[in-house]
Design a protein around this motif. Structure first.
Motif, PDB file in Angstrom:
ATOM      1  N   LEU A 244     -16.331 -15.375   4.603  1.00 16.69           N
ATOM      2  CA  LEU A 244     -16.242 -14.535   5.753  1.00 16.69           C
ATOM      3  C   LEU A 244     -15.077 -13.568   5.804  1.00 16.69           C
ATOM      4  O   LEU A 244     -14.865 -12.525   6.391  1.00 16.69           O
ATOM      5  CB  LEU A 244     -16.097 -15.030   7.058  1.00 16.69           C
ATOM      6  N   LEU A 245     -14.374 -13.562   4.366  1.00 21.88           N
ATOM      7  CA  LEU A 245     -13.194 -12.770   4.225  1.00 21.88           C
ATOM      8  C   LEU A 245     -13.563 -11.126   4.155  1.00 21.88           C
ATOM      9  O   LEU A 245     -14.190 -11.025   3.221  1.00 21.88           O
ATOM     10  CB  LEU A 245     -12.293 -13.357   2.944  1.00 21.88           C
ATOM     11  N   SER A 246     -12.977 -10.227   4.982  1.00 20.50           N
ATOM     12  CA  SER A 246     -13.159  -9.137   4.642  1.00 20.50           C
ATOM     13  C   SER A 246     -12.120  -8.281   4.581  1.00 20.50           C
ATOM     14  O   SER A 246     -12.129  -7.111   3.827  1.00 20.50           O
ATOM     15  CB  SER A 246     -13.816  -8.522   6.008  1.00 20.50           C
ATOM     16  N   HIS A 247     -10.877  -8.612   4.758  1.00 15.84           N
ATOM     17  CA  HIS A 247      -9.547  -8.060   4.432  1.00 15.84           C
ATOM     18  C   HIS A 247      -8.525  -8.703   3.688  1.00 15.84           C
ATOM     19  O   HIS A 247      -8.456  -9.946   4.153  1.00 15.84           O
ATOM     20  CB  HIS A 247      -8.974  -7.197   5.747  1.00 15.84           C
ATOM     21  N   LEU A 248      -8.130  -8.229   2.840  1.00 13.34           N
ATOM     22  CA  LEU A 248      -7.210  -8.977   1.580  1.00 13.34           C
ATOM     23  C   LEU A 248      -6.054  -8.039   1.357  1.00 13.34           C
ATOM     24  O   LEU A 248      -6.160  -6.955   0.594  1.00 13.34           O
ATOM     25  CB  LEU A 248      -8.144  -9.559   0.512  1.00 13.34           C
ATOM     26  N   TYR A 249      -5.013  -8.614   1.539  1.00 14.08           N
ATOM     27  CA  TYR A 249      -3.554  -7.934   1.384  1.00 14.08           C
ATOM     28  C   TYR A 249      -2.726  -8.917   0.311  1.00 14.08           C
ATOM     29  O   TYR A 249      -2.353  -9.749   0.797  1.00 14.08           O
ATOM     30  CB  TYR A 249      -3.038  -7.634   2.594  1.00 14.08           C
ATOM     31  N   ILE A 250      -2.360  -8.192  -0.666  1.00 15.33           N
ATOM     32  CA  ILE A 250      -1.624  -8.884  -1.564  1.00 15.33           C
ATOM     33  C   ILE A 250      -0.171  -7.901  -1.529  1.00 15.33           C
ATOM     34  O   ILE A 250      -0.311  -6.906  -2.261  1.00 15.33           O
ATOM     35  CB  ILE A 250      -2.173  -8.919  -3.052  1.00 15.33           C
TER      36      ILE A 250
ATOM     37  N   GLN B   5     -14.287  -6.255   2.050  1.00 15.27           N
ATOM     38  CA  GLN B   5     -14.371  -4.776   2.246  1.00 15.27           C
ATOM     39  C   GLN B   5     -13.370  -3.910   1.588  1.00 15.27           C
ATOM     40  O   GLN B   5     -13.281  -2.880   1.629  1.00 15.27           O
ATOM     41  CB  GLN B   5     -15.130  -4.510   3.907  1.00 15.27           C
ATOM     42  N   ASP B   6     -11.987  -4.547   2.298  1.00 14.65           N
ATOM     43  CA  ASP B   6     -10.960  -3.821   2.072  1.00 14.65           C
ATOM     44  C   ASP B   6      -9.850  -4.843   1.193  1.00 14.65           C
ATOM     45  O   ASP B   6      -9.513  -5.826   1.701  1.00 14.65           O
ATOM     46  CB  ASP B   6     -10.320  -3.669   3.405  1.00 14.65           C
ATOM     47  N   LEU B   7      -9.387  -4.182   0.145  1.00 15.31           N
ATOM     48  CA  LEU B   7      -8.077  -4.840  -0.847  1.00 15.31           C
ATOM     49  C   LEU B   7      -6.868  -3.946  -0.712  1.00 15.31           C
ATOM     50  O   LEU B   7      -7.308  -2.819  -1.198  1.00 15.31           O
ATOM     51  CB  LEU B   7      -8.733  -5.083  -1.956  1.00 15.31           C
ATOM     52  N   ILE B   8      -5.923  -4.477  -0.651  1.00 15.04           N
ATOM     53  CA  ILE B   8      -4.676  -3.595  -0.704  1.00 15.04           C
ATOM     54  C   ILE B   8      -3.626  -4.347  -1.746  1.00 15.04           C
ATOM     55  O   ILE B   8      -3.423  -5.423  -1.482  1.00 15.04           O
ATOM     56  CB  ILE B   8      -4.118  -3.464   0.779  1.00 15.04           C
TER      57      ILE B   8
ATOM     58  N   ILE C 206     -10.468  -0.034  -1.902  1.00 11.00           N
ATOM     59  CA  ILE C 206      -9.222  -0.422  -2.723  1.00 11.00           C
ATOM     60  C   ILE C 206      -8.177   0.411  -2.888  1.00 11.00           C
ATOM     61  O   ILE C 206      -8.335   1.503  -3.228  1.00 11.00           O
ATOM     62  CB  ILE C 206      -9.674  -0.929  -4.206  1.00 11.00           C
ATOM     63  N   THR C 207      -6.948  -0.157  -2.461  1.00 13.17           N
ATOM     64  CA  THR C 207      -5.946   0.559  -2.184  1.00 13.17           C
ATOM     65  C   THR C 207      -4.772  -0.052  -2.994  1.00 13.17           C
ATOM     66  O   THR C 207      -4.282  -0.962  -2.798  1.00 13.17           O
ATOM     67  CB  THR C 207      -5.348   0.935  -0.872  1.00 13.17           C
ATOM     68  N   ILE C 208      -3.888   1.029  -3.832  1.00 14.99           N
ATOM     69  CA  ILE C 208      -2.982   0.521  -4.595  1.00 14.99           C
ATOM     70  C   ILE C 208      -1.633   1.244  -4.269  1.00 14.99           C
ATOM     71  O   ILE C 208      -1.698   2.658  -4.352  1.00 14.99           O
ATOM     72  CB  ILE C 208      -3.271   0.626  -6.355  1.00 14.99           C
ATOM     73  N   LYS C 209      -0.471   0.483  -3.898  1.00 15.03           N
ATOM     74  CA  LYS C 209       0.248   1.162  -3.298  1.00 15.03           C
ATOM     75  C   LYS C 209       1.553   0.833  -4.372  1.00 15.03           C
ATOM     76  O   LYS C 209       1.922  -0.330  -4.635  1.00 15.03           O
ATOM     77  CB  LYS C 209       0.802   0.827  -1.941  1.00 15.03           C
TER      78      LYS C 209
ATOM     79  N   PRO D 117       2.993  -3.007  -9.528  1.00 10.34           N
ATOM     80  CA  PRO D 117       2.651  -2.074 -10.412  1.00 10.34           C
ATOM     81  C   PRO D 117       1.578  -2.756 -11.567  1.00 10.34           C
ATOM     82  O   PRO D 117       0.674  -2.206 -11.971  1.00 10.34           O
ATOM     83  CB  PRO D 117       3.956  -1.162 -10.861  1.00 10.34           C
ATOM     84  N   GLU D 118       1.904  -3.686 -11.991  1.00  7.65           N
ATOM     85  CA  GLU D 118       1.354  -4.320 -13.190  1.00  7.65           C
ATOM     86  C   GLU D 118       0.068  -4.698 -12.816  1.00  7.65           C
ATOM     87  O   GLU D 118      -1.152  -4.594 -13.281  1.00  7.65           O
ATOM     88  CB  GLU D 118       2.180  -5.553 -13.826  1.00  7.65           C
TER      89      GLU D 118
END
Length: 583
Positions: A519-525, A545-548, A580-583, A553-554
């Protein structure tokens, strides 16, 4: 004698490379030299020392290599580095007069790194040229007192002694007491920082006046100050925790000062080796020779195999009775196994419950113990913590000062009582670690009780869960629990929708099994800098649905290239993710 014989026999049979590191006294060599005098030996011996006399110890062939002292400019750079925080270079230090003054002081230190580091600790709270001039003048007085009055001689040992004395005298009184206690450490020995904090607190060395910090926070700050002055060495937890330490120790030169100053200021510490005989007579003899403030006794230890692991087993004489030490304020056992799970006579009750006299108990393990006397002052019950199967405790309501607590729970009655105390009675709690063991019926009511407990921080569940997580889903989302671990829980349904990995510096690889977190919908690393790749198992989580990915950087480039195109070598694993968001 036995060690010498073994070393001699090994060298007679084999060619060896032997390292004797940091030898300061010729007597140390005298105790070992017979092991290295085999004329037929082809062994190579490497000795490191600061003393010329050690080099000429009578070994048949000596090739001497002298390590050069620091150059003047390098010594001046080291002094600035030890005096000021990184990237800070005050204006007065850039003045030519201050530069000249600094180079004069590093010369008086003999260009020795340890002496320069200690001097930096003296200067780090002096922010003007005039204050530096006063320190420079004080150095002349200290050099004169140790017999190197001109400050220009070759007596580097005298220079080092002078700077060590200056560094100690510069400490405020409360830090001097904390430093002198470290005289209990043997040469080269380290002490866990948290153990040191607890001893300082139990001995009344930590002052809580005019401070809103807890005793543990103050103790940590005291150690930080000693480390900043380079008079104590410490290991940090990791790069992110600049003031969090795991252990500390003293340089052998500083340790000598610590012992001599303790004797001078009537703050005697003794570290003894007990090898056998009547223990009470051994202790009485030691205490009769000199007035002792702190006593550490090391017992003969033997390695024993226990369930495939090698452990140190230390036997404590059965005749020990701590009740006769009327002034005892803190008592610590480490590495002992007590017969039939019973502590020695007076092992707990001998410590009188004065303010902060016995603030913490730890490593009580499975020893049968009734927590009663002094429980009102208890601030922490940690490490192996309370075990509901062996520890009697009917006084939870009295533990009003408790700040840190851990427990292993084996029954419903203890679980209910402890959860109620955590939620209602222990208002000062900052850390709570609970392990729910298997072997009893764990219900949704019990699980909801944990998830709605406002002061519970860490929860580990070994009990059978089945579908309980799904039934308690709404309370899981609102819970204050920071760390939640299920082990042997036999989870039938996983309700997790949001998952975060934050600041796990040592994490290299993360495996996601097939069918996990459906059921995982949002994952933040975030800031897991050691993580090498995106888990392959994420490709099977169709609901994601959402990966941050933040501050990595690597790993970000493995998902998306720098120009924003979806070209990274791990992109195929998360191709199905809509955002997908890369910060």
């Amino acid at each position: 004698m036995q060690l010498n014989q073994q070393l001699y026999q090994i060298q007679s049979a084999k060619r060896c490379r032997i390292v004797l590191d940091d030898i300061w006294e010729t007597c140390h060599w005298d105790g070992l030299k017979h092991a290295f005098l085999a004329r037929t030996s082809q062994s190579k011996i490497l000795i490191t020392t600061c003393k010329q006399a050690i080099v000429e110890l009578g070994i048949y062939y000596v090739s001497r290599m002298e390590v050069e002292l620091l150059k003047e400019d390098d010594a001046w750079d080291l002094l600035k580095k030890k005096t000021f925080p990184p990237d800070i270079n005050p204006e007065f230090v850039r003045e030519e007069s201050t530069c000249t003054l600094g180079k004069q002081m590093v010369k008086k230190c003999g260009y020795l790194p340890l002496a320069i580091s200690l001097l930096g600790g003296v200067l780090n709270e002096r922010n003007s040229t005039r204050e530096w001039e006063l320190v420079n003048e004080n150095m002349d007085a200290y050099l004169y007192n140790v017999g190197d009055g001109d400050g220009d001689g070759d007596g580097n040992e005298s220079k080092l002694e002078a700077v060590v004395n200056l560094s100690y005298d510069d400490l405020p009184y409360h830090l001097k007491l904390c430093f002198l206690y470290l005289g209990v450490l043997r040469d080269g020995e380290s002490m866990a920082a948290v153990d040191l904090y607890r001893i300082w607190i139990s001995q009344g060395m930590i002052s809580e006046e005019n401070s809103d910090k807890s005793p543990m926070e103050l103790a940590e700050d005291y150690l930080r100050q000693l480390v900043s002055k380079s008079i104590v060495q410490a290991k940090r937890k990791d790069a992110r925790h600049r003031t969090k330490y795991t252990s500390c120790n003293l340089h052998c030169v500083v340790r000598k000062l610590c012992l001599s100053m303790g004797k001078k200021e009537h703050y005697q510490v003794q570290t003894l080796e007990y090898t056998g005989g009547r223990f009470s007579s051994f202790v009485d003899h030691a205490l009769s020779r000199v007035k002792t403030r702190h006593l550490v006794i090391h017992f003969k230890a033997e390695l024993q195999e226990d369930d495939g692991e090698w452990r140190v087993n230390i036997e404590l004489p059965s005749t020990v009775d701590f009740r006769r030490f009327k002034s005892l304020r803190s008592l610590a056992f480490e590495g002992f196994k007590f017969v039939r799970g019973k502590l020695p006579r007076g092992g707990y009750s001998s410590c009188s419950p004065q303010k902060s006299a016995f603030p913490e108990m730890e490593r009580i393990g499975d020893y049968r113990l009734k927590l009663d006397k002094g429980i009102d002052q208890l601030e922490a019950l940690l490490v192996q913590g309370l075990n509901s199967s062996v520890h009697e405790n009917s006084c939870y309501k009295r533990m009003k000062k408790l700040r840190r607590f851990s427990a292993y729970i084996f029954d419903k009655e203890s679980y209910t009582a402890i959860m109620k105390a955590i939620d209602s009675n222990w208002e000062r709690l900052v850390y709570t670690f609970i392990v729910v063991e298997e072997g009893w019926e764990f219900t949704s009511t019990n699980l909801n009780q944990a998830f709605t407990c406002r002061n519970l921080t860490d929860l580990v569940i070994h009990a059978h869960l089945g579908r309980l997580l799904t039934e308690c889903r709404s309370n899981i989302i609102c819970s204050n629990i920071a760390i939640l671990c299920f082990n042997k829980g036999k989870i039938e349904e996983d309700p997790m929708e949001v998952f975060e990995l934050n600041d796990l510096q040592e994490l290299r690889e993360w495996k996601v099994d097939e069918g996990a977190m459906p059921l995982l919908s949002h994952l933040y690393i975030r800031r897991c800098l050691g993580m090498e790749m995106v888990p392959q198992g994420l490709s099977a989580i169709s609901n994601l649905q959402d990966l941050i990915i933040e501050g990595m950087p690597e790993l970000g480039r493995r998902v998306m290239s720098d120009n924003g195109g979806r070209e990274g070598e791990d992109f195929h694993k998360v191709r199905h993710v809509s955002k997908i968001t890369i910060k």
